[in-house]
Design a protein around this motif. Structure first.
Motif, short mmCIF file in Angstrom:
data_model
loop_
_atom_site.label_atom_id
_atom_site.label_comp_id
_atom_site.label_asym_id
_atom_site.label_seq_id
_atom_site.Cartn_x
_atom_site.Cartn_y
_atom_site.Cartn_z
N LEU A 145 79.34 80.00 47.00
CA LEU A 145 79.87 81.12 47.79
C LEU A 145 80.30 82.23 46.85
N LYS A 146 80.00 83.47 47.22
CA LYS A 146 80.31 84.61 46.35
C LYS A 146 81.02 85.71 47.12
N VAL A 156 79.30 75.59 54.15
CA VAL A 156 80.22 75.59 53.00
C VAL A 156 81.35 76.58 53.24
N THR A 157 81.05 77.70 53.89
CA THR A 157 82.08 78.70 54.18
C THR A 157 83.19 78.12 55.04
N VAL A 158 82.83 77.49 56.15
CA VAL A 158 83.87 76.97 57.05
C VAL A 158 84.54 75.72 56.48
N HIS A 159 83.80 74.93 55.72
CA HIS A 159 84.43 73.78 55.08
C HIS A 159 85.43 74.23 54.01
N SER A 160 85.15 75.37 53.38
CA SER A 160 86.10 75.92 52.42
C SER A 160 87.37 76.39 53.13
N ILE A 161 87.19 77.08 54.27
CA ILE A 161 88.33 77.54 55.05
C ILE A 161 89.23 76.38 55.45
N MET A 162 88.62 75.28 55.85
CA MET A 162 89.36 74.10 56.31
C MET A 162 89.78 73.18 55.18
N GLN A 163 89.40 73.52 53.93
CA GLN A 163 89.66 72.68 52.77
C GLN A 163 89.06 71.28 52.96
N LEU A 164 87.79 71.28 53.36
CA LEU A 164 87.07 70.02 53.60
C LEU A 164 85.86 69.90 52.68
N LEU A 165 85.88 70.59 51.54
CA LEU A 165 84.77 70.48 50.59
C LEU A 165 84.74 69.07 49.99
N PRO A 166 83.55 68.57 49.65
CA PRO A 166 83.48 67.25 48.99
C PRO A 166 84.14 67.28 47.61
N PHE A 172 95.02 78.90 51.72
CA PHE A 172 94.75 78.47 50.35
C PHE A 172 96.04 78.30 49.53
N SER A 173 97.17 78.70 50.11
CA SER A 173 98.44 78.46 49.44
C SER A 173 98.92 77.03 49.67
N MET A 174 98.23 76.32 50.56
CA MET A 174 98.58 74.93 50.88
C MET A 174 97.60 73.98 50.19
N THR A 175 98.07 72.82 49.81
CA THR A 175 97.18 71.82 49.23
C THR A 175 96.42 71.12 50.35
N LYS A 176 95.30 70.54 49.98
CA LYS A 176 94.36 69.96 50.94
C LYS A 176 95.01 68.95 51.89
N PHE A 177 95.85 68.08 51.35
CA PHE A 177 96.43 67.01 52.16
C PHE A 177 97.90 67.23 52.48
N SER A 178 98.37 68.47 52.32
CA SER A 178 99.78 68.75 52.61
C SER A 178 100.05 68.62 54.11
N LYS A 179 101.30 68.40 54.43
CA LYS A 179 101.71 68.25 55.83
C LYS A 179 101.41 69.51 56.63
#
Length: 338
Positions: A27-28, A52-62, A84-91
């Motif tokens: 993604l660019k 990949v765009t929407v998986h990035s938004i949802m923080q669901l990248l492999p 993106f200020s939140m970590t992937k598995f944060s509450k």
């Protein structure tokens, strides 16, 4: 447009995938907006970066995927947060994912657990996000199944995924994404592998959810005919970059980027002369690993100039809502196709 009128703002998101010792940017600088109560369609060939765009938004990248830069602002009508200020598995992120933002995945059979009853899988979100008692959650599931046109819902909640048809499984996926009443629904190729009648039913259902309940929707598709029927805004992607963005009227009636024009010319049209060949886009999508700069579409473009392969290209505002990334508009020259 005011921030409060936008459900989602994506600003300059870039993402890379690790391939052995190499990192390949997929993604660019992706940027777009989703107004409240509107549907944005992201279109392009397979492999252009839509999912990949929407998986990035949802923080669901492999595991081998990595967000390099950018910001994603989500607004539920009361508060705006940078995802993106939140970590992937944060509450906080888990509360938004599934609660405030729902997602319909591409393959419902792969997304549903074959060993668990359908009703239980839909109710999980209510139990997880709202700590709702199982009995009350199941009642909400049955009510939603009725709204989604699933017959005999009291019985169907007890069935397993293999007992549902493809179209009904897709309705179940929509139910999972909608059960917590999210502000934004992301649908990744929701009509793939369904016959045209079921496709129409699913899209009518999603359009009803958008209009009746004022939901914002991101629709990922390569079906331009579908886009013409349901979308409000369109983002055209090629090799991980948005090359044109505008209202559906802008994109369909005034396509500006050569790639957008090529996509539209390759759509079958009823009444087309049987002796006339359908237009195709010459060549194939290049490997992003070998991208060296300039316009990614240059090698396949009939309008390409030598400078297209090396010049840094910016977005040009054609109107307030219509943007294109192409040197033809930066240079303001009339160029004849080769």
């Amino acid at each position: 447009m005011k921030k409060t009128e936008l459900t989602l703002r994506v600003e300059n998101v870039s993402a890379s995938f690790q391939n052995g010792k190499e990192s390949v940017q997929i993604l660019k600088d992706v940027s777009f907006e989703v107004p409240r109560g509107k549907m944005l369609a992201i279109v392009g060939e397979s492999g252009c970066g839509k999912s990949v765009t929407v998986h990035s938004i949802m923080q669901l990248l492999p595991k081998n995927g990595h967000i390099d830069s950018g910001k994603v602002f989500f607004n539920d009508g009361e508060n705006e947060v940078d995802l993106f200020s939140m970590t992937k598995f944060s509450k906080k992120m888990r509360a938004i994912r599934g609660g405030k933002i729902g997602m319909v995945f591409q393959d419902p059979m792969a997304s549903l657990n074959p060993t668990h009853r359908i009703g239980k899988q839909v109710a999980e979100n209510l139990i997880e996000h709202y700590k709702m008692p199982k009995k009350e959650a199941m009642k909400r599931v049955i009510d939603l199944f009725k709204r989604l046109g699933i017959p005999d819902p009291e019985q169907r909640v007890k069935d397993y995924p293999h007992q549902f048809s493809g179209g009904m499984r897709q309705r179940v996926m929509i139910a999972i994404s909608m059960i917590c009443n999210p502000d934004l629904l992301i649908a990744d190729e929701p009509t793939t592998a369904l016959d045209v009648t079921i496709q129409a039913q699913i899209m009518d259902l999603m359009k009803e959810l958008q209009e009746k309940y004022n939901k914002s929707i991101i629709l990922i598709t390569h079906n331009m005919g579908l886009v013409a029927e349901v979308a409000d805004h369109v983002a055209v992607m090629y090799m991980g970059r948005i090359v044109e963005y505008g209202t559906v009227s802008d994109i369909l009636n005034h396509p500006s980027h050569p790639y957008t024009k090529s996509l539209l010319q390759s759509v079958p049209v009823m009444g087309l002369d049987k002796n006339r060949k359908l237009a195709t886009i010459r060549g194939t999508t290049p490997n992003p690993k070998y991208y060296t700069g300039g316009c990614e579409f240059a090698d396949r473009c009939g309008f390409a100039m030598e400078s297209c392969k090396s010049t840094t290209i910016s977005n040009v505002n054609l109107t307030d809502n219509h943007k294109v990334r192409c040197l033809l508009f930066e240079n303001s020259k009339e160029v004849v196709a080769k």
